[in-house]
Enzyme design. Structure first.
Site, PDB file in Angstrom:
ATOM      1  N   ARG A  58       0.829  -1.211   0.000  1.00  0.00           N
ATOM      2  CA  ARG A  58       0.000   0.000   0.000  1.00  0.00           C
ATOM      3  C   ARG A  58       0.859   1.255   0.000  1.00  0.00           C
ATOM      4  O   ARG A  58       0.514   2.262  -0.634  1.00  0.00           O
ATOM      5  CB  ARG A  58      -0.953  -0.027   1.200  1.00  0.00           C
ATOM      6  CG  ARG A  58      -2.063  -1.087   1.004  1.00  0.00           C
ATOM      7  CD  ARG A  58      -2.703  -1.468   2.309  1.00  0.00           C
ATOM      8  NE  ARG A  58      -3.902  -2.292   2.140  1.00  0.00           N
ATOM      9  CZ  ARG A  58      -3.904  -3.608   1.926  1.00  0.00           C
ATOM     10  NH1 ARG A  58      -2.765  -4.279   1.831  1.00  0.00           N
ATOM     11  NH2 ARG A  58      -5.044  -4.271   1.806  1.00  0.00           N
TER      12      ARG A  58
ATOM     13  N   GLY B 283      -1.485 -11.728  -4.985  1.00  0.00           N
ATOM     14  CA  GLY B 283      -2.906 -11.399  -5.123  1.00  0.00           C
ATOM     15  C   GLY B 283      -3.185  -9.958  -4.733  1.00  0.00           C
ATOM     16  O   GLY B 283      -4.007  -9.283  -5.370  1.00  0.00           O
TER      17      GLY B 283
ATOM     18  N   ASP C 185      -4.270 -15.453   7.252  1.00  0.00           N
ATOM     19  CA  ASP C 185      -2.977 -15.929   6.738  1.00  0.00           C
ATOM     20  C   ASP C 185      -2.229 -16.796   7.744  1.00  0.00           C
ATOM     21  O   ASP C 185      -1.263 -17.476   7.384  1.00  0.00           O
ATOM     22  CB  ASP C 185      -2.102 -14.734   6.337  1.00  0.00           C
ATOM     23  CG  ASP C 185      -2.650 -14.033   5.104  1.00  0.00           C
ATOM     24  OD1 ASP C 185      -3.442 -14.654   4.367  1.00  0.00           O
ATOM     25  OD2 ASP C 185      -2.302 -12.859   4.882  1.00  0.00           O
TER      26      ASP C 185
ATOM     27  N   ARG D 171      -5.066 -23.975   0.911  1.00  0.00           N
ATOM     28  CA  ARG D 171      -4.340 -24.134   2.183  1.00  0.00           C
ATOM     29  C   ARG D 171      -5.037 -25.077   3.157  1.00  0.00           C
ATOM     30  O   ARG D 171      -4.404 -25.533   4.104  1.00  0.00           O
ATOM     31  CB  ARG D 171      -4.121 -22.757   2.838  1.00  0.00           C
ATOM     32  CG  ARG D 171      -3.031 -21.963   2.159  1.00  0.00           C
ATOM     33  CD  ARG D 171      -2.703 -20.681   2.911  1.00  0.00           C
ATOM     34  NE  ARG D 171      -1.639 -19.953   2.212  1.00  0.00           N
ATOM     35  CZ  ARG D 171      -1.460 -18.653   2.248  1.00  0.00           C
ATOM     36  NH1 ARG D 171      -2.280 -17.893   2.964  1.00  0.00           N
ATOM     37  NH2 ARG D 171      -0.475 -18.078   1.598  1.00  0.00           N
TER      38      ARG D 171
HETATM   39  C1  S3P Z   1      -4.251  -9.047   2.099  1.00  0.00           C
HETATM   40  C2  S3P Z   1      -5.495  -9.482   2.428  1.00  0.00           C
HETATM   41  C3  S3P Z   1      -5.826 -10.898   2.687  1.00  0.00           C
HETATM   42  C4  S3P Z   1      -4.591 -11.743   2.898  1.00  0.00           C
HETATM   43  C5  S3P Z   1      -3.495 -11.429   1.944  1.00  0.00           C
HETATM   44  C6  S3P Z   1      -3.100  -9.965   2.023  1.00  0.00           C
HETATM   45  C7  S3P Z   1      -4.048  -7.610   1.860  1.00  0.00           C
HETATM   46  O1  S3P Z   1      -6.555 -11.394   1.573  1.00  0.00           O
HETATM   47  O2  S3P Z   1      -4.908 -13.111   2.827  1.00  0.00           O
HETATM   48  O3  S3P Z   1      -2.339 -12.211   2.233  1.00  0.00           O
HETATM   49  O4  S3P Z   1      -2.887  -7.152   1.869  1.00  0.00           O
HETATM   50  O5  S3P Z   1      -5.039  -6.908   1.645  1.00  0.00           O
HETATM   51  P1  S3P Z   1      -8.151 -11.201   1.498  1.00  0.00           P
HETATM   52  O6  S3P Z   1      -8.400  -9.846   1.948  1.00  0.00           O
HETATM   53  O7  S3P Z   1      -8.562 -11.390   0.089  1.00  0.00           O
HETATM   54  O8  S3P Z   1      -8.694 -12.254   2.417  1.00  0.00           O
END
Ligand code: S3P
Length: 424
Positions: free
Chosen positions: A27, A93, A311, A342
């Site tokens: 971010r 992701g 996580d 997982r």
């Molecule tokens: C994250 C949000 C989580 C987490 C990922 C990092 C983030 O995913 O599992 O490792 O940085 O916003 P979700 O918000 O899709 O559950």
């Protein structure tokens, strides 16, 4: 790479400083790239995922410079420019979903790609709301590559079925560049780093219970000091509790309440955990954590706590193998959509080591306390959190274990092994 891990006989002792938070590092780069002028990011992550984000913003015309190993200066010309080629999110992701929200409303086209794992992960969860805002994204049945046709967006009120910070942030970032008020409501509150950092940088953003609203805003460049990652600290917390005769201190850990589910679980299990030296850094609560080896008992983990420890669930499953009684973990079906499935991976690999663990559609049932015999070759499924959870398991297994693909730990935590070695 195959890594061999043997049982620790003398316990873990000493102090480690926990490296930079991955979520906040992503971010910091993204938002500084949207704030015209010079931003300074202190304690930027060395993990591969945040580096993927940084490389993407270089391709979008931002000129980052490292003042030293961990201090990143971002000089932002004031607007993003069209990339010359595809933008590679690697394994991340967070990069793909948040950057998609930023790029959907730009006046140029772009394409987001990812590695094999990321290309299998669901993207409909962000495509749908962005399309409701008028965004144009072509995908292969909801999977990357995502071809984004940049266009003017309009505000929406979105009710998300998922408690996902990635979905929430993607929509808020699209809303940041859109006339009108965009709001997102989620069933439970997910990590709120986007809200805190956007507010810190001057965005017009409001939070009311489970709803966050944002209006078009100019972000101000800032100095952002990133705290240590509680998701990285989690491996040390669990190791400190289950390796006999341990007493360790973890310094500079992020203690944002939307991330501290693991601390609540340790307390529910009767673990000896103490929080010290709390302070606020760049809008985020931080502190030190002391952990000692403990006798643990089982607990129930479900509902609102799940997004606050999503996580950490693979390593919490390991923790539960060392807690007396039946630990039930539910409401975590989205764990199947992470870097690997997982739920299945944790069950398959911990069983190889001797754990009594059952797979549920949305979680696990673990019966403890079990002596882990080890003596097996375990797989990481190219997933950093599996690699690190299995390493911790190896520290208490009676017989040496071998971990195939341990190098994946570098996705979030390249310093992992060196820091563990310093406590042995
Ligand atoms: C994250 C949000 C989580 C987490 C990922 C990092 C983030 O995913 O599992 O490792 O940085 O916003 P979700 O918000 O899709 O559950």
């Amino acid at each position: 790479m195959i890594k061999k891990i043997s049982q620790i006989k003398q316990g873990l002792h000493g102090t480690v400083s926990i490296p930079s938070d991955k979520s906040i590092s992503h971010r910091a780069v993204m938002f500084s790239s949207l704030a015209k002028g010079k931003s300074t990011i202190k304690n930027f992550s060395k993990g591969q995922d945040p580096r993927s984000t940084l490389n993407i913003f270089k391709q979008l015309g931002i000129q980052p410079e490292f003042a030293d190993e961990k201090t990143l200066i971002i000089n932002n010309p004031g607007k993003l420019t069209a990339p010359e080629k595809e933008l590679d999110c690697g394994n991340s992701g967070t990069t793909m979903r948040l950057v998609c929200g930023i790029l959907a409303g730009q006046n140029f086209n772009s394409t987001l790609i990812g590695d094999t794992s990321l290309s299998k992960r669901p993207m409909k969860r962000i495509i749908e709301p962005i399309e409701l805002m008028g965004g144009k994204i072509d995908s292969t049945e909801g999977h990357a590559p995502l071809k984004i046709n940049g266009t003017e967006l309009h505000a929406i009120d979105y009710k998300s079925k998922l408690a996902s910070a990635q979905v929430k942030s993607s929509i808020l970032l699209a809303g940041l560049n859109t006339t009108g008020v965009t709001s997102v409501t989620e069933p439970y509150i997910s990590r709120n780093h986007t809200e805190l950092m956007l507010k810190y940088m001057g965005a017009n953003i409001k939070v009311e219970k489970n709803t966050v609203s944002i209006q078009k805003s100019e972000l101000q460049p800032k100095t952002i000091e990133i705290c240590g990652d509680i998701s990285s600290a989690a491996y040390f917390i669990v190791a400190g509790l289950i390796v006999p005769d341990s007493d360790i201190i973890l310094k500079n850990v992020g203690l944002n309440p939307t991330r501290t589910g693991i601390i609540d679980v340790v307390k529910m299990m009767g673990g000896d955990i103490e929080i010290l030296n709390e302070e606020i850094k760049s809008g985020e609560l931080t502190g030190d954590i002391r952990i000692k080896t403990s006798e643990l008992h089982s607990c129930e983990i479900l509902g609102e706590i799940i997004p606050r420890l999503i996580d950490e669930l693979p390593v919490i499953a390991l923790l539960a193998t060392q807690a007396r009684g039946e630990t039930v973990i539910k409401d975590a079906a989205d764990l199947r959509n992470k870097e690997c499935d997982r739920i299945n991976a944790t069950v398959t690999e911990l069983r190889k080591l001797g754990a009594n663990i059952e797979e549920l559609n949305d979680g696990f049932i673990i019966c403890g306390k079990t002596t882990l015999k080890g003596g097996a070759l375990v797989e990481t499924y190219h997933d950093h959190r599996l690699a690190m959870s299995l390493y911790v398991a190896g520290l208490i297994c009676q017989n040496e274990i071998s971990i195939n693909g341990f190098e994946w730990a570098g996705i979030s935590f390249p310093e992992f092994e060196e820091l563990f070695a310093s406590l042995m």
